[in-house]
Design an enzyme around this catalytic site. Sequence first.
Site, PDB file in Angstrom:
ATOM      1  N   ALA A  63       1.214  -1.140  -0.278  1.00  0.00           N
ATOM      2  CA  ALA A  63      -0.202  -0.183  -0.135  1.00  0.00           C
ATOM      3  C   ALA A  63       0.720   1.173  -0.372  1.00  0.00           C
ATOM      4  O   ALA A  63       2.064   1.362   0.180  1.00  0.00           O
ATOM      5  CB  ALA A  63      -1.092  -0.006   1.290  1.00  0.00           C
ATOM      6  N   GLY A 108       0.432  -5.351   1.189  1.00  0.00           N
ATOM      7  CA  GLY A 108      -0.822  -5.399  -0.255  1.00  0.00           C
ATOM      8  C   GLY A 108      -0.146  -5.964  -0.984  1.00  0.00           C
ATOM      9  O   GLY A 108      -1.247  -6.312  -2.087  1.00  0.00           O
ATOM     10  N   GLU A 111      -0.866  -9.291  -0.349  1.00  0.00           N
ATOM     11  CA  GLU A 111      -2.020  -9.569  -0.444  1.00  0.00           C
ATOM     12  C   GLU A 111      -3.011  -9.617  -1.594  1.00  0.00           C
ATOM     13  O   GLU A 111      -4.060 -10.082  -1.890  1.00  0.00           O
ATOM     14  CB  GLU A 111      -2.672  -8.078   0.756  1.00  0.00           C
ATOM     15  CG  GLU A 111      -2.192  -8.944   1.833  1.00  0.00           C
ATOM     16  CD  GLU A 111      -2.544  -7.343   2.439  1.00  0.00           C
ATOM     17  OE1 GLU A 111      -1.740  -6.265   1.941  1.00  0.00           O
ATOM     18  OE2 GLU A 111      -2.820  -7.603   4.026  1.00  0.00           O
ATOM     19  N   GLU A 131       4.247  -5.158   7.269  1.00  0.00           N
ATOM     20  CA  GLU A 131       3.757  -3.741   7.811  1.00  0.00           C
ATOM     21  C   GLU A 131       4.239  -3.897   9.249  1.00  0.00           C
ATOM     22  O   GLU A 131       4.336  -2.508  10.024  1.00  0.00           O
ATOM     23  CB  GLU A 131       1.984  -4.276   7.819  1.00  0.00           C
ATOM     24  CG  GLU A 131       1.817  -4.545   6.531  1.00  0.00           C
ATOM     25  CD  GLU A 131       1.642  -5.289   5.707  1.00  0.00           C
ATOM     26  OE1 GLU A 131       2.664  -6.378   6.053  1.00  0.00           O
ATOM     27  OE2 GLU A 131       0.788  -5.866   4.615  1.00  0.00           O
TER      28      GLU A 131
HETATM   29  N1  CO8 Z   1       4.352   3.130  -1.393  1.00  0.00           N
HETATM   30  C1  CO8 Z   1       4.714   4.422  -1.062  1.00  0.00           C
HETATM   31  N2  CO8 Z   1       6.164   4.972  -2.251  1.00  0.00           N
HETATM   32  C2  CO8 Z   1       6.611   3.664  -2.165  1.00  0.00           C
HETATM   33  C3  CO8 Z   1       6.910   2.318  -1.624  1.00  0.00           C
HETATM   34  C4  CO8 Z   1       4.824   2.279  -0.790  1.00  0.00           C
HETATM   35  N3  CO8 Z   1       5.080   1.135  -0.177  1.00  0.00           N
HETATM   36  N4  CO8 Z   1       7.172   1.596  -2.273  1.00  0.00           N
HETATM   37  C5  CO8 Z   1       8.428   1.947  -2.765  1.00  0.00           C
HETATM   38  N5  CO8 Z   1       8.007   3.732  -2.365  1.00  0.00           N
HETATM   39  C6  CO8 Z   1       8.672   4.477  -3.247  1.00  0.00           C
HETATM   40  C7  CO8 Z   1       9.444   5.326  -2.059  1.00  0.00           C
HETATM   41  O1  CO8 Z   1       9.565   6.263  -1.286  1.00  0.00           O
HETATM   42  C8  CO8 Z   1      10.465   5.607  -3.569  1.00  0.00           C
HETATM   43  O2  CO8 Z   1      10.095   6.802  -3.834  1.00  0.00           O
HETATM   44  P1  CO8 Z   1      11.116   8.258  -3.715  1.00  0.00           P
HETATM   45  O3  CO8 Z   1      12.324   8.006  -5.322  1.00  0.00           O
HETATM   46  O4  CO8 Z   1      10.140   9.484  -3.947  1.00  0.00           O
HETATM   47  O5  CO8 Z   1      12.095   8.450  -2.822  1.00  0.00           O
HETATM   48  C9  CO8 Z   1      10.157   4.917  -4.853  1.00  0.00           C
HETATM   49  O6  CO8 Z   1       9.758   3.823  -4.722  1.00  0.00           O
HETATM   50  C10 CO8 Z   1      11.947   4.040  -5.088  1.00  0.00           C
HETATM   51  O7  CO8 Z   1      11.888   3.130  -3.963  1.00  0.00           O
HETATM   52  P2  CO8 Z   1      13.350   2.715  -3.526  1.00  0.00           P
HETATM   53  O8  CO8 Z   1      14.431   3.816  -3.777  1.00  0.00           O
HETATM   54  O9  CO8 Z   1      12.840   2.395  -1.824  1.00  0.00           O
HETATM   55  O10 CO8 Z   1      13.577   1.827  -4.269  1.00  0.00           O
HETATM   56  P3  CO8 Z   1      13.720   0.041  -4.292  1.00  0.00           P
HETATM   57  O11 CO8 Z   1      14.102  -0.163  -5.669  1.00  0.00           O
HETATM   58  O12 CO8 Z   1      15.654   0.228  -3.470  1.00  0.00           O
HETATM   59  O13 CO8 Z   1      13.020  -0.798  -3.064  1.00  0.00           O
HETATM   60  C11 CO8 Z   1      11.682  -1.611  -2.422  1.00  0.00           C
HETATM   61  C12 CO8 Z   1      12.279  -1.485  -3.124  1.00  0.00           C
HETATM   62  C13 CO8 Z   1      11.944  -2.783  -1.265  1.00  0.00           C
HETATM   63  C14 CO8 Z   1       9.797  -2.264  -2.538  1.00  0.00           C
HETATM   64  C15 CO8 Z   1      11.737  -0.467  -0.864  1.00  0.00           C
HETATM   65  O14 CO8 Z   1      11.206   0.359  -1.500  1.00  0.00           O
HETATM   66  C16 CO8 Z   1       9.952  -0.656   0.039  1.00  0.00           C
HETATM   67  O15 CO8 Z   1      11.293  -1.617   0.852  1.00  0.00           O
HETATM   68  N6  CO8 Z   1       9.225  -0.442  -0.017  1.00  0.00           N
HETATM   69  C17 CO8 Z   1       8.189  -0.999   1.091  1.00  0.00           C
HETATM   70  C18 CO8 Z   1       7.604  -2.047   0.880  1.00  0.00           C
HETATM   71  C19 CO8 Z   1       6.416  -2.036   2.180  1.00  0.00           C
HETATM   72  O16 CO8 Z   1       7.036  -2.343   3.467  1.00  0.00           O
HETATM   73  N7  CO8 Z   1       5.700  -2.035   2.027  1.00  0.00           N
HETATM   74  C20 CO8 Z   1       4.803  -2.687   2.372  1.00  0.00           C
HETATM   75  C21 CO8 Z   1       3.955  -0.959   2.906  1.00  0.00           C
HETATM   76  S1  CO8 Z   1       1.711  -1.755   3.857  1.00  0.00           S
HETATM   77  C22 CO8 Z   1       1.108  -2.500   3.423  1.00  0.00           C
HETATM   78  O17 CO8 Z   1       0.958  -2.896   1.989  1.00  0.00           O
HETATM   79  C23 CO8 Z   1       0.437  -2.319   4.428  1.00  0.00           C
HETATM   80  C24 CO8 Z   1      -1.047  -2.935   3.549  1.00  0.00           C
HETATM   81  C25 CO8 Z   1      -2.526  -2.766   4.465  1.00  0.00           C
HETATM   82  C26 CO8 Z   1      -3.226  -1.547   4.265  1.00  0.00           C
HETATM   83  C27 CO8 Z   1      -4.288  -0.926   5.639  1.00  0.00           C
HETATM   84  C28 CO8 Z   1      -4.386   0.143   5.716  1.00  0.00           C
HETATM   85  C29 CO8 Z   1      -5.522   0.053   6.844  1.00  0.00           C
END
Ligand code: CO8
Length: 257
Positions: A63, A108, A111, A131
């Site tokens: 998400a 997400g 999921e 998460e």
């Molecule tokens: N949301 C928003 N932006 C994101 C996300 C995300 N999930 N993942 C990556 N981005 C963005 C980064 O902020 C970055 O933006 P910017 O260039 O502006 O700084 C850009 O994408 C590139 O990201 P990275 O530089 O980190 O890219 P890498 O290739 O080095 O890494 C990863 C890729 C491993 C995917 C890394 O970005 C990461 O760890 N992302 C987050 C993963 C994560 O924690 N996902 C779980 C999110 S929580 C969730 O999904 C909950 C679901 C249920 C919600 C229920 C609500 C009530």
Amino acid sequence: MDYQTLLLDEHDDVLTVTVHRPPARNALSQRTLTELRHLLATFAGPRALLLTGSVGPAFIAGADIREMAAMTPEEGEQFGALGQEVTRLLEQLPVPVIACVDGYALGGGCEMAMACDFVYATRKAVFGQPEVLLGLIPGFGGCVRLFRRVGIAKARELIYSGRRVDAAEAHRLGLVNEVFDNREEMFAAARLVLADIAANSPAAVSACKSVLDAVDGLSVDEGLRVELEAFREAFTTTDMREGTDAFLSKRAPTFRT
Ligand code: CO8
């Protein structure tokens, strides 16, 4: 609806839906989830759906964390409800759905994949429910679906630790059906299996899908009652008359539904 974050391609009766937000690693924003909800709620025509993410390091990186960071509890609940609705629509679509995962399927993203009938992955796929690293919990059905796929002990371990698993481990755990060397091989295999399924009675496949969904969590006796009801229903279809007649006449069936 004007789809701004989804790419759609219909080919051989298979609708390919690509989540397309490359700058955010295809993360699910409210906009993306609203588009997915509209697409799935109005879905009609194609005999199968293939869900994937734009080429890059991620299938769906979860998400949208940037959006969630500013949400109130009420907004968080609405966002969670939207994500849950989308996964449920995917799960209850009357046609087979395959997730084709190349890269990160986190939070997400994992999921969404788990709400699909089959999960195909490339060797570069990475799964996880991270998460807890964000002070969140899986909110789009992760707590509910992961243990059904991998067992409660493994689900606890993965959810409490937020640990990522690679494609090979996800395959061993039963989270992934098959692993492929690259994207092209994965899509080719997905289309092949969907074509095989399309040769069967669509009504019967759809009935199997809803029975498998409905019996999840029921006792054996309750489940058998659900199955019997659907079994009875099959006798009302032209597909059943055609399928049995074709077998007895030693010819190939032509299903119409
Ligand atoms: N949301 C928003 N932006 C994101 C996300 C995300 N999930 N993942 C990556 N981005 C963005 C980064 O902020 C970055 O933006 P910017 O260039 O502006 O700084 C850009 O994408 C590139 O990201 P990275 O530089 O980190 O890219 P890498 O290739 O080095 O890494 C990863 C890729 C491993 C995917 C890394 O970005 C990461 O760890 N992302 C987050 C993963 C994560 O924690 N996902 C779980 C999110 S929580 C969730 O999904 C909950 C679901 C249920 C919600 C229920 C609500 C009530």
